[in-house]
Design a protein around this motif. Structure first.
Motif, PDB file in Angstrom:
ATOM      1  N   PHE A   1     -27.179  34.792   9.634  1.00 54.20           N
ATOM      2  CA  PHE A   1     -27.722  36.110   9.319  1.00 54.20           C
ATOM      3  C   PHE A   1     -29.044  35.996   8.559  1.00 54.20           C
ATOM      4  O   PHE A   1     -29.380  34.947   8.018  1.00 54.20           O
ATOM      5  N   LEU A   2     -29.752  37.116   8.544  1.00 54.19           N
ATOM      6  CA  LEU A   2     -30.897  37.285   7.653  1.00 54.19           C
ATOM      7  C   LEU A   2     -30.534  38.394   6.678  1.00 54.19           C
ATOM      8  O   LEU A   2     -30.477  39.565   7.055  1.00 54.19           O
ATOM      9  N   VAL A   3     -30.267  38.032   5.447  1.00 58.94           N
ATOM     10  CA  VAL A   3     -29.871  39.015   4.435  1.00 58.94           C
ATOM     11  C   VAL A   3     -30.571  38.678   3.134  1.00 58.94           C
ATOM     12  O   VAL A   3     -30.355  37.607   2.547  1.00 58.94           O
ATOM     13  N   GLY A   4     -31.434  39.582   2.667  1.00 55.26           N
ATOM     14  CA  GLY A   4     -32.087  39.344   1.393  1.00 55.26           C
ATOM     15  C   GLY A   4     -33.423  40.038   1.288  1.00 55.26           C
ATOM     16  O   GLY A   4     -33.816  40.825   2.158  1.00 55.26           O
ATOM     17  N   PRO A   5     -34.159  39.742   0.222  1.00 54.10           N
ATOM     18  CA  PRO A   5     -35.467  40.361   0.025  1.00 54.10           C
ATOM     19  C   PRO A   5     -36.491  39.821   1.005  1.00 54.10           C
ATOM     20  O   PRO A   5     -36.416  38.669   1.445  1.00 54.10           O
TER      21      PRO A   5
ATOM     22  N   SER B   1     -30.634  33.685   3.261  1.00 56.39           N
ATOM     23  CA  SER B   1     -31.875  34.299   2.827  1.00 56.39           C
ATOM     24  C   SER B   1     -32.951  34.172   3.896  1.00 56.39           C
ATOM     25  O   SER B   1     -33.079  33.120   4.545  1.00 56.39           O
ATOM     26  N   PRO B   2     -33.760  35.215   4.110  1.00 57.77           N
ATOM     27  CA  PRO B   2     -34.881  35.088   5.047  1.00 57.77           C
ATOM     28  C   PRO B   2     -35.834  33.957   4.687  1.00 57.77           C
ATOM     29  O   PRO B   2     -36.535  33.436   5.555  1.00 57.77           O
ATOM     30  N   ALA B   3     -35.839  33.546   3.421  1.00 59.85           N
ATOM     31  CA  ALA B   3     -36.735  32.472   3.000  1.00 59.85           C
ATOM     32  C   ALA B   3     -36.367  31.133   3.616  1.00 59.85           C
ATOM     33  O   ALA B   3     -37.168  30.200   3.596  1.00 59.85           O
TER      34      ALA B   3
END
Length: 798
Positions: free
Chosen positions: A740-744, A788-790
């Motif tokens: 997933f992509l979950v975060g700022p 995280s997307p990072a």
């Protein structure tokens, strides 16, 4: 009898309607209160039958019985020979559709306004006869999308188009004349369900252009129950062959030959309740005497007034679509079951009904409404009735608010600090219309986030580009799998949170959302170890057969048994999330795409075609459309086409728990997964691979090749599962590493992304909704660093 007048004399109608003395009646759309003369007509004929015999009474009443056809024809703008008298609208519908003799592959275009009985008839024909039922999209005003209908009619031969003039589930009035014009252009029969419109609206079958029409006597016609009408145009009736001809509608001419009667009478049965038909005639005569235009004006005025006044009651949500009109008004009290409100109204002498989603699933379920309250007025309703309804709702909602637990007010917004030209600092606070958060996309993760933010007291609005409950993304469908088995321990805490979140949501919604079935997750010889998890155990093929005897694995295969795996009621979960979010104060905007967003100082401005929303935080849960709002992610997300199919022969007793739980198997074609038979539709099977697609192009139905592939998988894994029944197409939004992509969003303070994608995200919705709420509130979630997307530069899946 009331003589013809330009406007309805309400006092006179009340005087000839004894039932008004028993309460404030708002159920004309269910069974209106008949006039005294109608009741007297029915009783008089029953007494005549008791005095001289049923046949003799029918012979004596023959001229009046023939007159019923003329009255019905006048009400519809038809000819008497185009009218059949039937026992109900459903009986007329089923005989007319059967007489069309639809063949495998024939396309039927059905409006979302279709009544439950009509929809079930069509779906049965689809399942058993192989016709194709295509449910038409709605336009933004709630009626049939005429452009979509036009495209569907032009895309290939169509055997039938059908719509309800006014549905059972709202006050919508479909654009039937424009539907009829499109059907006439293509030479396609148009079947109109006028059950809720005849006696409420003016109807002219020639102007509408319908070839078939059904209606009932008990609703706005104010006739007896057990009566109905079927109109079949003279141009079409002669081409229709009743499936079960009766002596009333056919003549037996030779030993093996017969001929059907001309016109619509071919659909009638010999046995009929003549007393009820005469009562129907009396009700039709009343309508003619009052004048359909005058009745329509009176009822439209009543409906508009009720709609307006209820919308001004704090705690009441009127849920009619923009294209509503006429006498039917539907509404809800967020946070309070519709049945409870109905009962409290009845205790106050106000009578109406609830309509559950199961009576209008293509409409209500698509709008995430588990049920609505339906008030429907008639000519006997007066100002006192309307006042009683509105004041009763005001009293009920006030009491409900007093009894409800108090939701804490959101904390005062942080000040915005500005530096003035003189070097001093000025403190300003956001304007009152500034939101704490906007959530874009109301699939399961958007709803979970909306619910969690509202539950914590934040001012939050959810925005959905399509209608609520649409099938253009990844959250539609009846069921989803949940499991503790995952390939790496890094997932375990999030899995625990997910299970706890579903249990909490079930408690809050007062309904069970997860059923434990156990799960078997299999792989062939030579495949590396796959899933593991707390409480899971490794099995051989023989061991798997003992746990799930309906599942066949060949010798050498191995499997992981997850006893905690189960099935989520996805439709109920989506409804619960939204209902609880709204009850906690969230606002929802559907059919409203986000055109873009920009920073305005410390705030974010979100632009839609209808609004500019100022917010402190933006959460993007838009699935395959994330890249259009956050271009940095466009290259990381690939929408693909996924097909699921049900196998109706795989029944609950043979292919449900305990013989079969959830399952998956690594096959050469990809990962096949399945959900056991639980809901009467059989086993559900899918394959989590497919071609890349454009999310802006509506998905085509499953192809024969796609369904054949799933049938082959079913034959290998579930001997005896049989052939494919219904199917559905959805989208997976895939990342390269399937995480997933979950975060700022890096470099964008206050902007967050949630793409719980790659086919296994639904089960995590409550946990991810809570995580996103934490992030919006500034609480770190280091445990989600692996999502995280990072970490997009990482490519090793976990």
């Amino acid at each position: 009898m009331v003589s013809g007048v330009s406007e309805v004399d309400v006092a006179a109608e009340r005087a000839r309607t004894p039932g008004v003395a028993t309460g404030h009646h708002f159920n004309a759309a269910g069974a209106a209160i008949p006039a005294a003369e109608t009741v007297a007509t029915v009783v008089a004929h029953l007494e005549l039958e008791s005095a001289i015999g049923g046949y003799e009474a029918a012979w004596q009443a023959a001229p009046r019985l023939d007159g019923v056809y003329r009255l019905a024809a006048d009400a519809l703008g038809a000819r008497p020979d185009e009218i059949a008298l039937v026992e109900s609208a459903t009986a007329g519908w089923q005989r007319a559709v059967a007489a069309l003799r639809l063949q495998p592959g024939d396309r039927v275009l059905a409006a979302r306004s279709s009544y439950v009985s009509s929809a079930l008839n069509l779906l049965t024909l689809e399942r058993e006869s192989g016709i194709r039922v295509e449910v038409l999209d709605n336009a933004p005003d709630g009626g049939v999308d005429l452009d979509a209908l036009d495209r569907a009619l032009r895309s290939g031969p169509v055997a039938l188009v059908t719509a309800a003039h006014v549905p059972t589930s709202s006050g919508l009035v479909e654009p039937v004349e424009r539907i009829g014009a499109l059907c006439r252009r293509e030479g396609v029969p148009f079947l109109l369900d006028a059950t809720q419109s005849l006696g409420q609206l003016e109807i002219d079958v020639r102007r509408i252009g319908c070839d078939l029409l059904v209606s009932t006597g008990r609703k706005f016609l104010r006739g007896p129950r057990g009566t109905g009408l079927l109109y079949a145009s003279s141009a079409l009736a002669g081409l229709l062959a009743p499936l079960s001809p009766d002596v009333r509608g056919a003549r037996w001419t030779h030993e093996r030959e017969w001929v059907v009667e001309p016109g619509a009478r071919r659909f009638e049965l010999w046995e009929a309740a003549h007393a009820l038909r005469l009562g129907l005639g009396a009700a039709l005569a009343d309508l003619a005497a009052l004048g359909a235009p005058a009745v329509a004006r009176r009822l439209a005025g009543l409906g508009g007034r009720i709609r307006t006044e209820l919308s001004q009651v704090d705690g009441v949500r009127v849920v009619d679509p923009p294209a509503a009109g006429g006498a039917i008004v539907t509404f809800a009290v967020p946070g309070t079951p519709a049945g409870q409100v109905r009962d409290e109204l009845a205790a106050r002498g106000v009578h109406l009904v609830t309509v559950p989603a199961s009576h209008g699933r293509w409409d209500l379920a698509a709008r995430d409404l588990p049920a609505v309250l339906r008030a429907s007025a008639h000519v006997y309703n007066d100002d006192a009735d309307v006042h009683a309804l509105v004041e009763a709702m005001r009293e009920i909602t006030a009491r409900t608010r007093r009894a409800a637990p108090r939701i804490p007010a959101p904390a005062e917004p942080d000040p915005i600090i500005s530096v003035l030209a003189n070097g001093k600092r000025a403190v300003a606070r956001p304007a009152p219309d500034v939101l704490d958060a906007v959530v874009v996309g109301l699939g399961v993760h958007g709803r979970a986030t909306l619910h969690e933010l509202a539950r914590r007291g934040l001012r939050v609005t959810g925005v959905e580009r399509f209608r609520l409950g649409h099938d253009r993304g990844s959250s539609h469908g009846a069921t989803r799998m949940i499991r503790r088995a995952y390939p790496d321990p890094v997932w375990d805490p999030l899995v625990d949170e997910a299970y706890e979140g579903w249990a909490r949501l079930s408690r809050d919604a007062s309904t069970s959302l997860v059923r434990t079935t156990g799960g078997i997750y299999a792989r062939p010889p030579g495949e590396p170890a796959g899933l593991r998890g707390p409480g899971c155990e490794d099995l051989t093929a023989a061991g798997a057969a003992r746990v799930a005897p309906a599942l066949r694995l060949t010798e050498g295969w191995t499997a992981v048994h997850d006893p905690a795996a189960g099935v989520i009621d996805a439709e109920a979960a989506l409804r619960a999330q939204l209902r609880l979010a709204v009850a906690a104060g969230a606002r929802v905007r559907e059919r409203e795409p986000v055109l873009g967003w920009q920073r305005e100082g410390e705030l974010i401005a979100v632009h839609t075609p209808r609004a500019r929303l100022l917010t402190r935080a933006l959460v993007v849960c838009a699935g395959p459309w994330i890249g259009s709002l956050l271009p940095g992610f466009a290259g990381e997300l690939t929408p693909i086409r996924i097909v699921n199919a049900y196998f109706p022969a795989a029944t609950t007793d043979l292919f449900g728990p305990p013989r079969l739980g959830c399952f998956s198997a690594e096959l050469p074609e990809g990962l096949a997964y399945g959900i056991p038979a639980l809901d009467g539709r059989g086993v559900k099977i899918g394959l989590d691979t497919g071609p890349a697609i454009d999310p802006d192009v509506p998905a085509e139905p499953a192809t024969a090749a796609e369904l054949a592939l799933l049938e082959g998988i079913a034959a290998r894994l579930l001997p005896g599962a049989g052939r494919v029944g219904e199917s559905l197409v959805c989208r997976y939004t895939m990342t390269g590493d399937r995480r997933f992509l979950v975060g700022p969003v890096d470099g964008q303070p206050g902007v967050f992304v949630a793409s719980a994608c790659s086919g296994h995200g639904f089960k995590f919705a409550p946990a991810l909704g809570a995580a996103l709420a934490d992030l919006v509130l500034g609480r770190p979630r280091e445990d989600l660093a692996f999502l995280s997307p990072a970490r997009l530069s990482e490519r090793d899946p976990v």
